[in-house]
Design a protein around this motif. Structure first.
Motif, PDB file in Angstrom:
ATOM      1  N   GLN A  23      40.564  30.548  52.958  1.00 29.83           N
ATOM      2  CA  GLN A  23      41.830  30.954  52.351  1.00 29.83           C
ATOM      3  C   GLN A  23      41.613  31.997  51.259  1.00 29.83           C
ATOM      4  N   THR A  24      40.577  31.801  50.464  1.00 30.69           N
ATOM      5  CA  THR A  24      40.267  32.749  49.393  1.00 30.69           C
ATOM      6  C   THR A  24      39.909  34.119  49.966  1.00 30.69           C
ATOM      7  N   VAL A  25      39.099  34.121  51.008  1.00 30.61           N
ATOM      8  CA  VAL A  25      38.699  35.380  51.637  1.00 30.61           C
ATOM      9  C   VAL A  25      39.903  36.074  52.263  1.00 30.61           C
ATOM     10  N   VAL A  26      40.750  35.315  52.927  1.00 28.73           N
ATOM     11  CA  VAL A  26      41.948  35.898  53.542  1.00 28.73           C
ATOM     12  C   VAL A  26      42.835  36.511  52.466  1.00 28.73           C
ATOM     13  N   GLN A  27      43.010  35.813  51.360  1.00 25.61           N
ATOM     14  CA  GLN A  27      43.819  36.341  50.262  1.00 25.61           C
ATOM     15  C   GLN A  27      43.209  37.624  49.711  1.00 25.61           C
ATOM     16  N   SER A  28      41.886  37.639  49.564  1.00 25.80           N
ATOM     17  CA  SER A  28      41.211  38.844  49.082  1.00 25.80           C
ATOM     18  C   SER A  28      41.425  40.008  50.044  1.00 25.80           C
ATOM     19  N   CYS A  29      41.316  39.743  51.322  1.00 25.50           N
ATOM     20  CA  CYS A  29      41.530  40.793  52.332  1.00 25.50           C
ATOM     21  C   CYS A  29      42.968  41.307  52.287  1.00 25.50           C
ATOM     22  N   LYS A  30      43.922  40.423  52.088  1.00 23.99           N
ATOM     23  CA  LYS A  30      45.322  40.844  51.980  1.00 23.99           C
ATOM     24  C   LYS A  30      45.521  41.774  50.784  1.00 23.99           C
ATOM     25  N   LEU A  31      44.873  41.440  49.666  1.00 19.74           N
ATOM     26  CA  LEU A  31      44.971  42.285  48.479  1.00 19.74           C
ATOM     27  C   LEU A  31      44.340  43.652  48.719  1.00 19.74           C
ATOM     28  N   ILE A  32      43.215  43.677  49.417  1.00 21.17           N
ATOM     29  CA  ILE A  32      42.559  44.949  49.734  1.00 21.17           C
ATOM     30  C   ILE A  32      43.465  45.807  50.603  1.00 21.17           C
ATOM     31  N   VAL A  33      44.088  45.195  51.614  1.00 21.16           N
ATOM     32  CA  VAL A  33      44.988  45.929  52.501  1.00 21.16           C
ATOM     33  C   VAL A  33      46.218  46.421  51.742  1.00 21.16           C
ATOM     34  N   ALA A  34      46.767  45.583  50.881  1.00 24.55           N
ATOM     35  CA  ALA A  34      47.937  45.990  50.097  1.00 24.55           C
ATOM     36  C   ALA A  34      47.589  47.154  49.175  1.00 24.55           C
ATOM     37  N   ASN A  35      46.414  47.115  48.572  1.00 30.71           N
ATOM     38  CA  ASN A  35      45.983  48.195  47.695  1.00 30.71           C
ATOM     39  C   ASN A  35      45.797  49.485  48.495  1.00 30.71           C
TER      40      ASN A  35
END
Length: 66
Positions: A23-35
């Motif tokens: 879940q933490t990794v998925v959230q991090s990936c979502k933030l990277i994509v949003a950025n």
């Protein structure tokens, strides 16, 4: 930067729950994509402003030549 699988493995090796680590990794990936999406939007806006300035400059140059 570690890829998501390496990040999950590293988190699990530190004793974290696999689901929580994922879940933490998925959230991090979502933030990277949003950025990245935001940066792409800003780049497109800058491109439009640059084109507008170029068009205005060309119009002024054409007007001065008359």
């Amino acid at each position: 930067m570690l890829d998501p699988d390496e990040m999950i493995a590293a988190s699990v090796m530190e004793g974290h729950n696999v689901v929580r680590a994922t879940q933490t990794v998925v959230q991090s990936c979502k933030l990277i994509v949003a950025n990245a999406d935001h940066q792409l939007y800003e780049a497109a806006a800058l491109k439009l402003r640059t084109r507008a300035l170029l068009a205005a400059s060309l119009a002024l140059l054409h007007q001065e030549r008359r």
